[in-house]
Design an enzyme around this catalytic site. Structure first.
Site, PDB file in Angstrom:
ATOM      1  N   LYS A 162      60.511  98.635 -17.964  1.00 49.20           N
ATOM      2  CA  LYS A 162      60.342  97.517 -17.425  1.00 49.20           C
ATOM      3  C   LYS A 162      58.437  97.572 -17.434  1.00 49.20           C
ATOM      4  O   LYS A 162      58.589  98.830 -16.988  1.00 49.20           O
ATOM      5  CB  LYS A 162      60.082  97.157 -15.980  1.00 49.20           C
ATOM      6  CG  LYS A 162      61.896  96.780 -15.644  1.00 49.20           C
ATOM      7  CD  LYS A 162      62.219  95.842 -14.036  1.00 49.20           C
ATOM      8  CE  LYS A 162      62.544  95.336 -14.115  1.00 49.20           C
ATOM      9  NZ  LYS A 162      63.115  94.907 -12.516  1.00 49.20           N
ATOM     10  N   ARG A 165      75.090  98.698 -14.941  1.00 50.82           N
ATOM     11  CA  ARG A 165      74.000  99.643 -14.414  1.00 50.82           C
ATOM     12  C   ARG A 165      74.703 100.002 -12.999  1.00 50.82           C
ATOM     13  O   ARG A 165      74.543 101.606 -12.751  1.00 50.82           O
ATOM     14  CB  ARG A 165      72.849  98.975 -14.730  1.00 50.82           C
ATOM     15  CG  ARG A 165      71.248  99.571 -14.364  1.00 50.82           C
ATOM     16  CD  ARG A 165      70.505  98.825 -14.624  1.00 50.82           C
ATOM     17  NE  ARG A 165      69.442  99.164 -13.649  1.00 50.82           N
ATOM     18  CZ  ARG A 165      68.108 100.056 -14.464  1.00 50.82           C
ATOM     19  NH1 ARG A 165      68.610 100.943 -15.807  1.00 50.82           N
ATOM     20  NH2 ARG A 165      67.113 100.449 -13.100  1.00 50.82           N
ATOM     21  N   TYR A 179      72.150 103.383  -4.103  1.00 49.06           N
ATOM     22  CA  TYR A 179      73.137 103.710  -3.788  1.00 49.06           C
ATOM     23  C   TYR A 179      73.995 105.309  -3.497  1.00 49.06           C
ATOM     24  O   TYR A 179      74.833 105.058  -3.734  1.00 49.06           O
ATOM     25  CB  TYR A 179      72.803 103.550  -5.924  1.00 49.06           C
ATOM     26  CG  TYR A 179      72.449 102.769  -7.276  1.00 49.06           C
ATOM     27  CD1 TYR A 179      73.041 102.137  -7.142  1.00 49.06           C
ATOM     28  CD2 TYR A 179      71.092 102.745  -7.456  1.00 49.06           C
ATOM     29  CE1 TYR A 179      73.009 101.040  -7.373  1.00 49.06           C
ATOM     30  CE2 TYR A 179      71.133 101.985  -8.139  1.00 49.06           C
ATOM     31  CZ  TYR A 179      72.000 101.125  -7.904  1.00 49.06           C
ATOM     32  OH  TYR A 179      70.933 100.018  -9.267  1.00 49.06           O
ATOM     33  N   ARG A 224      69.302  98.491 -19.194  1.00 48.32           N
ATOM     34  CA  ARG A 224      69.178  96.979 -18.674  1.00 48.32           C
ATOM     35  C   ARG A 224      69.535  96.372 -19.870  1.00 48.32           C
ATOM     36  O   ARG A 224      69.970  96.774 -20.745  1.00 48.32           O
ATOM     37  CB  ARG A 224      67.622  96.488 -17.762  1.00 48.32           C
ATOM     38  CG  ARG A 224      67.452  97.311 -16.748  1.00 48.32           C
ATOM     39  CD  ARG A 224      65.854  96.992 -16.690  1.00 48.32           C
ATOM     40  NE  ARG A 224      64.838  98.008 -15.283  1.00 48.32           N
ATOM     41  CZ  ARG A 224      64.739  98.691 -15.588  1.00 48.32           C
ATOM     42  NH1 ARG A 224      64.035  99.375 -16.175  1.00 48.32           N
ATOM     43  NH2 ARG A 224      64.097  99.289 -14.436  1.00 48.32           N
ATOM     44  N   HIS A 263      63.617 103.372 -12.606  1.00 47.48           N
ATOM     45  CA  HIS A 263      63.341 102.896 -11.658  1.00 47.48           C
ATOM     46  C   HIS A 263      61.431 103.887 -10.874  1.00 47.48           C
ATOM     47  O   HIS A 263      61.041 104.560 -11.094  1.00 47.48           O
ATOM     48  CB  HIS A 263      63.656 103.402 -10.275  1.00 47.48           C
ATOM     49  CG  HIS A 263      65.203 102.331 -10.241  1.00 47.48           C
ATOM     50  ND1 HIS A 263      66.092 102.760  -9.651  1.00 47.48           N
ATOM     51  CD2 HIS A 263      64.906 101.238 -10.017  1.00 47.48           C
ATOM     52  CE1 HIS A 263      67.180 102.131 -10.002  1.00 47.48           C
ATOM     53  NE2 HIS A 263      67.026 101.226 -10.643  1.00 47.48           N
ATOM     54  N   HIS A 291      74.040  94.232 -15.150  1.00 47.97           N
ATOM     55  CA  HIS A 291      73.450  95.047 -14.179  1.00 47.97           C
ATOM     56  C   HIS A 291      74.860  95.184 -13.134  1.00 47.97           C
ATOM     57  O   HIS A 291      74.567  96.793 -12.660  1.00 47.97           O
ATOM     58  CB  HIS A 291      72.679  94.185 -12.860  1.00 47.97           C
ATOM     59  CG  HIS A 291      71.315  94.785 -12.764  1.00 47.97           C
ATOM     60  ND1 HIS A 291      70.263  95.254 -13.872  1.00 47.97           N
ATOM     61  CD2 HIS A 291      70.491  95.829 -12.086  1.00 47.97           C
ATOM     62  CE1 HIS A 291      69.286  95.318 -13.689  1.00 47.97           C
ATOM     63  NE2 HIS A 291      69.474  95.902 -12.564  1.00 47.97           N
TER      64      HIS A 291
END
Length: 303
Positions: free
Chosen positions: A173, A252, A284, A149, A275, A249
């Protein structure tokens, strides 16, 4: 207690107790600032469901995306849940506040061939030794090569890069740390920047400024800004994926899709991307399926 005062207290709670990222706290606090702008800075007890709906409707009329309206709904519901638990209100007015259903949109990606051309062009621009060009090449290679990110890229310090193992340590995150591998092209770009580009940028810092441990520096010698990263990506990737705003992004998204196209295990990609849920990574697989279907329609004689 009025909304604005309570929102400041809630932001402190999110930062110090729940340990949410600064970007998340800023986003939630911004949502509540917008609530105040629409319905006024009134007492919490005076806020009812209709006022909250009025606020969301104002955002809808302003053309905000459904995802943004959904985030605002989640923010205000979390805020009033905290206010109820803290004893600032007796009734939660947001319990019946519903977010619009989110349509499933597939992320825009560049093809592997287009990415190769884009990165080759960035390497040619960096060959002259311009420190900004060297940095931009490293930015693009790391965003795509490590699928990180923009906040993780900006947060990199010098000792986060392991050239021997070709890995980078990032803080994702929820302040979760992970180690991510990247390829030889990204390693070469990073090494070239660190040897020839970063010292020149660091020399632009004011003489009385403290030493900067950031790996990626801006034009004035401080840690690179999010805006600078966005500008680099928009300028180079925008023409590749089409019209509209393109941010980091997209690199990514492209990296994740290309990993799965190349046979990578879905859980391995989940781990690399950081994630929390496998469901987030599964989008994806839909991207790959869409590309397969498009190829079939173009190439198969019975399509």
């Amino acid at each position: 207690m009025r909304i604005d005062e309570a929102a400041d207290a809630w932001a402190t709670h999110l930062r110090d107790v729940r340990r949410l990222s600064p970007a998340t706290v800023r986003a939630y606090r911004s949502d509540l600032a917008d609530l105040v702008a629409v319905i006024g800075d009134r007492e919490l007890a005076d806020v009812d469901l209709e006022r909250l709906r009025e606020w969301l409707w104002a955002g809808t009329k302003a053309g905000l995306a459904r995802s943004t309206i959904g985030r605002r709904t989640a923010a205000v519901r979390a805020f009033f849940d905290w206010a109820l638990e803290a004893g600032h209100i007796a009734v939660d007015p947001s319990l019946r506040l519903m977010a619009p259903k989110r349509g499933r949109t597939l992320p825009r990606i560049a093809t592997a061939a287009a990415m190769s051309d884009l990165l080759d062009d960035a390497a040619r621009r960096a060959a002259d030794g311009d420190p900004i060009a060297l940095r931009d090449h490293a930015v693009l290679e790391l965003l795509y090569g490590a699928a990180i990110r923009v906040s993780e890229l900006r947060g990199l310090d010098l000792d986060d890069l392991d050239s021997q193992r070709a890995t980078v340590r990032v803080l994702g995150k929820g302040s979760k740390e992970r180690v991510v591998p990247f390829g030889l092209p990204a390693l070469r770009a990073a090494d070239a920047y660190l040897v020839r580009g970063r010292p020149a940028l660091a020399a632009r810092r004011p003489a009385d400024a403290p030493a900067e441990r950031a790996m990626l520096l801006g034009a004035r010698g401080g840690r690179i800004s999010a805006r600078s990263v966005y500008d680099v990506v928009a300028r180079t990737l925008g023409p590749v994926v089409g019209s509209g705003t393109v941010g980091p992004h997209a690199l990514r998204h492209s990296a994740a899709t290309h990993l799965l196209d190349g046979g990578a295990d879905l859980r391995a990609v989940q781990e690399m991307l950081g994630h929390a849920s496998l469901g987030t990574t599964q989008i994806y697989t839909h991207v790959s399926s869409e590309r397969l279907a498009a190829t079939y329609r173009l190439a198969h004689p019975r399509a």
